[in-house]
Design an enzyme around this catalytic site. Structure first.
Site, PDB file in Angstrom:
ATOM      1  N   VAL A   1       0.824  -1.211   0.000  1.00 57.63           N
ATOM      2  CA  VAL A   1       0.000   0.000   0.000  1.00 57.63           C
ATOM      3  C   VAL A   1       0.857   1.260   0.000  1.00 57.63           C
ATOM      4  O   VAL A   1       2.061   1.208   0.222  1.00 57.63           O
ATOM      5  CB  VAL A   1      -0.972   0.025   1.202  1.00 57.63           C
ATOM      6  CG1 VAL A   1      -1.898  -1.161   1.148  1.00 57.63           C
ATOM      7  CG2 VAL A   1      -0.212   0.031   2.523  1.00 57.63           C
ATOM      8  N   GLU A   2       0.202   2.393  -0.244  1.00 56.87           N
ATOM      9  CA  GLU A   2       0.852   3.695  -0.409  1.00 56.87           C
ATOM     10  C   GLU A   2       1.953   3.622  -1.472  1.00 56.87           C
ATOM     11  O   GLU A   2       3.043   4.171  -1.304  1.00 56.87           O
ATOM     12  CB  GLU A   2       1.407   4.210   0.932  1.00 56.87           C
ATOM     13  CG  GLU A   2       0.320   4.647   1.895  1.00 56.87           C
ATOM     14  CD  GLU A   2       0.851   5.364   3.120  1.00 56.87           C
ATOM     15  OE1 GLU A   2       2.064   5.638   3.167  1.00 56.87           O
ATOM     16  OE2 GLU A   2       0.054   5.649   4.019  1.00 56.87           O
ATOM     17  N   GLY A   3       1.655   2.956  -2.565  1.00 63.02           N
ATOM     18  CA  GLY A   3       2.624   2.729  -3.622  1.00 63.02           C
ATOM     19  C   GLY A   3       3.317   1.405  -3.405  1.00 63.02           C
ATOM     20  O   GLY A   3       4.037   1.228  -2.418  1.00 63.02           O
TER      21      GLY A   3
END
Length: 768
Positions: free
Chosen positions: A453-455
């Protein structure tokens, strides 16, 4: 001689007379630069321009100012933050039973939800004027980390509202009316927020979201107003199943020109109550056996008024810029906090377990194979905490360093995975069998959540770190790119001309500096400190200069192709990242007063980082397509060879021994790890057994010698061991009492949970 003088005069005139210089030199170079310039999409450009630079720029440019760096204030807490940490946080931690949360209820207990709301755990980033706590990044990071050592599910629940989402977006961009209405409700816990960005067709490439909003007229509260007709389908949205207010990202269109001439306005963010007609929430995902609320939201032809856009209609189409500007801070705090928690937990508990668990008459931590894994845990945890602190330092200084937070998120989550794997190897069955005594299992299963997550980490490493770093941190490239893309070609040429020769001087200085430092092993480079760490400052300065040179050559020779050669650019990103991590280690060592107990940890970490930097360079040279340039770079940077080596075996052993000693060093390295003074507690049972065995170490040594002499039978434990020792008159009554208590704790600590078969049966499905 006269000919040489004439040539030099001609060259000086050529460079000094602007019109001639631009015609003969700058214009051809300008045309070449425009050809090789990597194309940037609007979303890439906005991402590139978001945030700012800090220490990463100095490392990238090859001229780090170590003196100024070391003078940067270390993170600290305000009295209000410390009071909250000492009281509300400790109360919350004592309430958390992660086995119950994950395996039994698949949710936080109602009492925990109520406490989180009441004590404003969801409002750490909201200003006090709106009823929030207004905590610093240091307090935010510490609180999330400490909760994560107890329960990842609880930590994520607290983390998300204090990261990128409605609270932060409203704080930075909301209208006065939006702030006054929503922020007090969010601060009090009356409203639970979520932010819906990703969907089935948009994960790490969130800019490709297919969700749409069409500006049109419609009815709201019985009146006809200009608004937006929305259609969206989102997934992976944390807190969506319980959220009362939905932050939504979508692409906004104005086909009828109700706002102006532009029909495609771009990504926009709006705030919508989940009770609004047509908003669908409630369905849950099951993220790898975790209990935090994560699920879907969708809506079809949902009409909302225009003033529900965050920031009002003036911010229509500016959502991507808003998200990129706000992402940096949260990305540098939230998931790195979970990784730091993993490091603290695994170092403390693995050190204890390795001493408590015995094989062949010895603690397993005395065997070199186990010590290799323990050394990696201890050394890596020192890096994790150092990196967490340094990134928080940047954020507390008011910086929003997008490259640094990308490095922090990627490397800390990867290192978290590594220490968890090593801890699971050592714990073996103790880590595998889930139950109330397993402090590793849920964290092990949660590790991929942070990775993705978050990239996603693959994307972050291969595209973001060097891709953004090369342009944001370089002293000239971003300005040259702007000059090359200037629609006014004459002005662009003038701007480019002003930059070109400064860039050439910069490159030549880096080439000469790299060669000189390589030939002299950087011994002439000044160190900001005296003592044994001085050589590391010198070597890091040398590798910083080498990165500046290599990055210039790579960008010049490959141009836009470098963006697609992700394996090559990722290796240069690795060099920058390890320079940053090594800096963090040195900064922490100085900030904490050069603690003697940290010597082996610091040496392991810095040796590891230099080795990884050298390896990244070697692999870059081996795979660089222009072999002549690769050979030249290798000669300039490593003229006498690459002599960086992995940490020595003795360092692994020294760290392992340190982890098995109750000491100030152990407390400092694992202060985030929560444990309760309770033999039935998930971490308390191991900590108490460790302490008891250390208190009775001389007694165990005496019994071990007696066993070897044949005075007592081998392989006894518990009450049988105590009885045999009493019969042989090896211990007195007081020692027997102490040994009985210690053996009870030890046996409990090495045991694993077991369940009656009927307690694990699934509930039968109802007919029909």
């Amino acid at each position: 001689m006269e000919i040489l003088i004439i040539v030099l005069i001609a060259l000086l005139l050529l460079l000094a007379i602007g019109d001639i210089r631009r015609a003969l030199i700058t214009r051809p170079v300008f045309a070449f630069f425009q050809r090789v310039l990597p194309p940037l999409s609007p979303t890439e450009r906005e991402a590139m321009q978001a945030g700012d630079t800090w220490w990463d720029a100095e490392l990238f440019q090859g001229r780090p100012n170590w003196h100024a760096f070391l003078q940067t204030n270390a993170p600290h807490f305000t009295p209000e933050e410390q009071d909250f940490i000492d009281n509300q946080l400790e109360t919350l931690l004592a309430m958390l039973d992660d086995f119950e949360i994950v395996q039994e209820d698949c949710d936080l207990p109602e009492a925990v939800w109520a406490y989180l709301r009441k004590e404003k755990f969801f409002a750490m980033i909201i200003g006090r004027e709106f009823g929030g706590l207004d905590f610093s990044p240091a307090a935010n990071s510490h609180i999330v980390s400490r909760i994560a050592t107890r329960s990842i599910s609880a930590a994520v629940t607290v983390m998300v509202p204090n990261s990128l989402g409605p609270g932060e977006l409203l704080t930075h961009y909301g209208t006065s009316e939006q702030k006054d209405y929503w922020l007090p409700r969010l601060a009090s816990g009356e409203e639970i927020p979520c932010f819906a960005l990703t969907g089935p067709e948009a994960g790490s490439d969130a800019g490709s979201i297919p969700d749409t909003g069409i500006i049109c007229r419609g009815e709201h509260d019985g009146k006809e107003v200009v608004g937006i007709r929305l259609n969206w389908d989102k997934r992976y949205i944390t807190l969506a199943p319980v959220a009362t207010v939905l932050g939504l990202a979508f692409k906004l269109y104005d086909p009828d020109g109700l706002l102006g001439d532009q029909q495609e306005l771009g990504i926009t963010c709006a705030l919508i109550p989940t009770s609004h007609p047509g908003v669908e929430t409630g369905a849950r995902h099951l993220p790898l056996n975790q209990a935090f609320m994560n699920g879907t939201t969708y809506g079809k032809d949902v009409f909302v008024p225009l003033d529900w856009i965050i920031g009002g209609s003036d911010y229509a189409g500016k959502g991507w810029q808003m998200l990129m500007e706000c992402l940096s801070a949260g990305r540098g705090i939230s998931l790195p906090a979970l990784a730091a928690a993993t490091g603290h937990l695994t170092e403390r508990m693995t050190g204890a377990y390795a001493y408590v668990r015995r094989q062949f008459g010895l603690p397993i931590g005395k065997f070199e194979g186990v010590q290799a894994a323990m050394g990696k845990i201890g050394g890596t945890n020192y890096i994790l905490e150092s990196m967490r602190r340094l990134t928080v330092t940047a954020l507390m200084a008011g910086k929003s360093p997008s490259v640094i937070t990308a490095m922090t998120k990627y490397h800390m989550t990867e290192m978290g995975r590594q220490v968890m794997d090593a801890a699971m190897d050592i714990h073996a069955g103790k880590g595998i069998q889930l139950g109330p005594k397993n402090y590793l299992g849920h964290g092990f299963m949660a590790t991929p959540v942070s990775i993705t997550v978050e990239g996603a980490n693959i994307l972050t490493r291969s595209l973001m770190i060097f891709g953004q770093g090369a342009t944001r941190c370089h002293p000239y490239v971003l300005a040259e790119m702007e000059a090359a893309s200037n629609p006014n070609q004459d002005q662009g040429l003038l701007d480019f001309d002003a930059l070109l020769f400064r860039h050439i001087r910069f490159g030549l200085a880096n080439a000469g500096g790299s060669l000189l430092m390589g030939l002299t092993a950087a011994r002439w480079v000044k160190s900001p400190v005296s003592g044994w760490t001085g050589r590391y400052y010198q070597q890091l300065t040398r590798m910083s200069r080498a990165l500046a040179l290599t990055a210039d050559v790579a960008m010049l020779s490959l141009g836009g192709d470098l963006k697609r050669k992700e394996m090559l650019s990722a290796r240069l990103g690795d060099v920058l990242s390890h320079l940053y991590m090594a800096s963090a280690v040195l900064k922490r060592y100085e900030d904490e007063g050069r603690q003697a107990g940290d010597h082996d940890y610091v040496t392991w970490a810095l040796t590891h980082h230099l080795y990884e930097i050298g390896r990244a360079f070697q692999e870059f040279f081996a795979n660089f397509p222009n072999r002549w340039l690769a050979w030249t770079l290798r000669l300039l940077i490593f003229p006498v060879g690459n002599h960086y080596k992995r940490p020595a075996d003795q360092l692994y052993q020294a760290i392992a021994e340190s982890m098995m000693e109750p000491s100030v060093t152990r407390e400092r390295h694992t202060f985030l790890c929560y444990w309760k003074d309770d033999p039935n507690d998930v971490t308390g049972h191991m900590e108490l057994a460790f302490r008891a065995m250390k208190s009775n170490r001389e007694l165990y040594k005496k019994l071990s010698k007696a066993e070897k002499r044949g005075d007592i039978p081998p392989d006894l434990n518990g009450e049988a061991l105590v009885a045999a020792a009493l019969d042989a008159k090896l211990i007195d009554g007081a020692e027997a009492e102490s040994l009985t208590a210690c053996e009870g704790l030890r046996i409990t600590a090495v045991a694993v949970d077991q369940f009656a078969p009927e307690t694990l049966r699934r509930q039968p499905k109802e007919p029909g």
